[in-house]
Design a protein around this motif. Structure first.
Motif, PDB file in Angstrom:
ATOM      1  N   THR A   1       0.847  -1.192   0.000  1.00 28.95           N
ATOM      2  CA  THR A   1       0.000   0.000   0.000  1.00 28.95           C
ATOM      3  C   THR A   1       0.881   1.239   0.000  1.00 28.95           C
ATOM      4  O   THR A   1       1.845   1.316   0.752  1.00 28.95           O
ATOM      5  N   GLY A   2       0.554   2.194  -0.859  1.00 29.53           N
ATOM      6  CA  GLY A   2       1.335   3.424  -0.963  1.00 29.53           C
ATOM      7  C   GLY A   2       2.530   3.306  -1.889  1.00 29.53           C
ATOM      8  O   GLY A   2       3.372   4.201  -1.943  1.00 29.53           O
ATOM      9  N   LEU A   3       2.603   2.230  -2.655  1.00 30.44           N
ATOM     10  CA  LEU A   3       3.726   2.004  -3.562  1.00 30.44           C
ATOM     11  C   LEU A   3       3.838   3.133  -4.581  1.00 30.44           C
ATOM     12  O   LEU A   3       2.872   3.469  -5.259  1.00 30.44           O
ATOM     13  N   ARG A   4       5.004   3.706  -4.687  1.00 30.77           N
ATOM     14  CA  ARG A   4       5.291   4.727  -5.697  1.00 30.77           C
ATOM     15  C   ARG A   4       6.596   4.331  -6.368  1.00 30.77           C
ATOM     16  O   ARG A   4       7.569   3.991  -5.690  1.00 30.77           O
ATOM     17  N   ILE A   5       6.620   4.375  -7.695  1.00 25.94           N
ATOM     18  CA  ILE A   5       7.817   3.985  -8.435  1.00 25.94           C
ATOM     19  C   ILE A   5       8.174   5.084  -9.430  1.00 25.94           C
ATOM     20  O   ILE A   5       7.315   5.860  -9.844  1.00 25.94           O
ATOM     21  N   PRO A   6       9.448   5.131  -9.832  1.00 23.13           N
ATOM     22  CA  PRO A   6       9.814   6.059 -10.906  1.00 23.13           C
ATOM     23  C   PRO A   6       9.287   5.532 -12.243  1.00 23.13           C
ATOM     24  O   PRO A   6       8.881   4.370 -12.347  1.00 23.13           O
ATOM     25  N   THR A   7       9.305   6.338 -13.248  1.00 24.12           N
ATOM     26  CA  THR A   7       8.875   5.915 -14.579  1.00 24.12           C
ATOM     27  C   THR A   7       9.718   4.737 -15.042  1.00 24.12           C
ATOM     28  O   THR A   7      10.932   4.748 -14.912  1.00 24.12           O
ATOM     29  N   ARG A   8       9.041   3.742 -15.556  1.00 25.78           N
ATOM     30  CA  ARG A   8       9.687   2.515 -16.046  1.00 25.78           C
ATOM     31  C   ARG A   8       9.283   2.260 -17.501  1.00 25.78           C
ATOM     32  O   ARG A   8       8.452   1.405 -17.788  1.00 25.78           O
ATOM     33  N   PRO A   9       9.880   2.971 -18.453  1.00 28.88           N
ATOM     34  CA  PRO A   9       9.459   2.817 -19.848  1.00 28.88           C
ATOM     35  C   PRO A   9       9.800   1.464 -20.468  1.00 28.88           C
ATOM     36  O   PRO A   9       9.218   1.087 -21.475  1.00 28.88           O
ATOM     37  N   VAL A  10      10.709   0.715 -19.875  1.00 31.43           N
ATOM     38  CA  VAL A  10      11.127  -0.569 -20.440  1.00 31.43           C
ATOM     39  C   VAL A  10      10.294  -1.725 -19.891  1.00 31.43           C
ATOM     40  O   VAL A  10      10.193  -2.776 -20.515  1.00 31.43           O
ATOM     41  N   LEU A  11       9.661  -1.537 -18.751  1.00 28.36           N
ATOM     42  CA  LEU A  11       8.903  -2.611 -18.112  1.00 28.36           C
ATOM     43  C   LEU A  11       7.746  -3.070 -19.001  1.00 28.36           C
ATOM     44  O   LEU A  11       6.933  -2.264 -19.435  1.00 28.36           O
ATOM     45  N   GLU A  12       7.693  -4.362 -19.278  1.00 32.51           N
ATOM     46  CA  GLU A  12       6.676  -4.931 -20.162  1.00 32.51           C
ATOM     47  C   GLU A  12       5.657  -5.786 -19.434  1.00 32.51           C
ATOM     48  O   GLU A  12       4.529  -5.926 -19.898  1.00 32.51           O
ATOM     49  N   SER A  13       6.047  -6.389 -18.317  1.00 31.07           N
ATOM     50  CA  SER A  13       5.159  -7.297 -17.610  1.00 31.07           C
ATOM     51  C   SER A  13       5.220  -7.000 -16.113  1.00 31.07           C
ATOM     52  O   SER A  13       6.290  -7.062 -15.507  1.00 31.07           O
ATOM     53  N   LEU A  14       4.067  -6.702 -15.541  1.00 29.48           N
ATOM     54  CA  LEU A  14       3.985  -6.364 -14.127  1.00 29.48           C
ATOM     55  C   LEU A  14       2.859  -7.166 -13.487  1.00 29.48           C
ATOM     56  O   LEU A  14       1.703  -7.066 -13.890  1.00 29.48           O
TER      57      LEU A  14
ATOM     58  N   THR B   1       0.065  -9.222  -7.258  1.00 29.50           N
ATOM     59  CA  THR B   1      -1.165  -9.878  -6.825  1.00 29.50           C
ATOM     60  C   THR B   1      -1.248  -9.968  -5.311  1.00 29.50           C
ATOM     61  O   THR B   1      -0.253 -10.242  -4.643  1.00 29.50           O
ATOM     62  N   ASP B   2      -2.449  -9.707  -4.811  1.00 30.64           N
ATOM     63  CA  ASP B   2      -2.719  -9.802  -3.374  1.00 30.64           C
ATOM     64  C   ASP B   2      -1.711  -9.017  -2.546  1.00 30.64           C
ATOM     65  O   ASP B   2      -1.171  -9.514  -1.560  1.00 30.64           O
ATOM     66  N   CYS B   3      -1.451  -7.777  -2.937  1.00 30.53           N
ATOM     67  CA  CYS B   3      -0.427  -6.960  -2.271  1.00 30.53           C
ATOM     68  C   CYS B   3      -1.001  -5.713  -1.602  1.00 30.53           C
ATOM     69  O   CYS B   3      -0.264  -4.775  -1.304  1.00 30.53           O
ATOM     70  N   GLN B   4      -2.299  -5.687  -1.383  1.00 31.78           N
ATOM     71  CA  GLN B   4      -2.954  -4.596  -0.674  1.00 31.78           C
ATOM     72  C   GLN B   4      -2.763  -3.238  -1.364  1.00 31.78           C
ATOM     73  O   GLN B   4      -2.714  -2.199  -0.709  1.00 31.78           O
ATOM     74  N   LEU B   5      -2.653  -3.258  -2.687  1.00 26.62           N
ATOM     75  CA  LEU B   5      -2.621  -1.996  -3.427  1.00 26.62           C
ATOM     76  C   LEU B   5      -3.997  -1.361  -3.360  1.00 26.62           C
ATOM     77  O   LEU B   5      -5.010  -2.049  -3.323  1.00 26.62           O
ATOM     78  N   ASN B   6      -4.042  -0.041  -3.386  1.00 29.56           N
ATOM     79  CA  ASN B   6      -5.318   0.647  -3.480  1.00 29.56           C
ATOM     80  C   ASN B   6      -5.439   1.254  -4.872  1.00 29.56           C
ATOM     81  O   ASN B   6      -4.550   1.093  -5.718  1.00 29.56           O
ATOM     82  N   ARG B   7      -6.518   1.930  -5.102  1.00 34.83           N
ATOM     83  CA  ARG B   7      -6.792   2.517  -6.414  1.00 34.83           C
ATOM     84  C   ARG B   7      -5.691   3.478  -6.870  1.00 34.83           C
ATOM     85  O   ARG B   7      -5.215   3.396  -7.999  1.00 34.83           O
ATOM     86  N   LEU B   8      -5.269   4.376  -5.994  1.00 35.00           N
ATOM     87  CA  LEU B   8      -4.232   5.347  -6.362  1.00 35.00           C
ATOM     88  C   LEU B   8      -2.913   4.655  -6.692  1.00 35.00           C
ATOM     89  O   LEU B   8      -2.200   5.074  -7.608  1.00 35.00           O
TER      90      LEU B   8
ATOM     91  N   ALA C   1      -2.541   1.638  -8.000  1.00 37.29           N
ATOM     92  CA  ALA C   1      -2.690   0.995  -9.306  1.00 37.29           C
ATOM     93  C   ALA C   1      -2.684   2.011 -10.438  1.00 37.29           C
ATOM     94  O   ALA C   1      -2.046   1.797 -11.477  1.00 37.29           O
ATOM     95  N   LEU C   2      -3.383   3.129 -10.248  1.00 36.03           N
ATOM     96  CA  LEU C   2      -3.396   4.159 -11.280  1.00 36.03           C
ATOM     97  C   LEU C   2      -2.002   4.733 -11.483  1.00 36.03           C
ATOM     98  O   LEU C   2      -1.581   4.991 -12.617  1.00 36.03           O
ATOM     99  N   GLY C   3      -1.261   4.912 -10.411  1.00 36.43           N
ATOM    100  CA  GLY C   3       0.112   5.404 -10.511  1.00 36.43           C
ATOM    101  C   GLY C   3       1.002   4.444 -11.277  1.00 36.43           C
ATOM    102  O   GLY C   3       1.820   4.864 -12.106  1.00 36.43           O
TER     103      GLY C   3
END
Length: 129
Positions: A17-30, A33-40, A42-44
């Motif tokens: 929860t609260g995960l924030r990452i830098p821009t990852r333009p190369v990332l193709e597969s993410l 699962t079951d990591c308590q992410l919230n809407r914000l 996921a949108l981020g």
């Protein structure tokens, strides 16, 4: 930032929860699962990883906005033009979110948008071939 050429990430059963990452333009597969992410969260991720071809957010409650972080909420899903497979099972997405996700991906993308713990079925959009 570290790991600039990272192309695949799989995280499962963690409290992110609260995960924030830098821009990852190369990332193709993410897959988070079951990591308590919230809407914000996921949108981020969707914004910071513009070239995702596979996105699995199964089991994270994404249906309601939580503005406890103080950030300005982003109310709609961004376009994910390169996405080919999206798994949003057990995310409690409302119909408006499902529509926004469908509109933001390629017409041939395979999306799993709804599943319920009360059911063994899931609604799947797209080509499963």
């Amino acid at each position: 930032s570290g790991l600039p050429s990272l192309r695949y990430v799989h995280l499962q059963s963690m409290c992110l929860t609260g995960l924030r990452i830098p821009t990852r333009p190369v990332l193709e597969s993410l897959s988070i699962t079951d990591c308590q992410l919230n809407r914000l969260d996921a949108l981020g991720l969707a914004v910071k990883c513009p070239n995702l071809r596979v996105l699995n957010l199964c089991g994270n409650f994404l249906g309601a906005e939580d503005n406890s972080s103080g950030e300005e909420p982003r109310t709609t899903w961004p376009a994910m033009a390169r996405l080919r497979v999206g798994d949003f099972r057990l995310c409690e997405l409302i119909e408006a979110d499902q529509v926004a996700i469908r509109r933001g991906v390629a017409p041939d993308a395979t999306l799993v948008l709804r599943a319920s713990l009360n059911s063994t079925t899931a609604d799947v959009d797209g080509n499963m071939a």
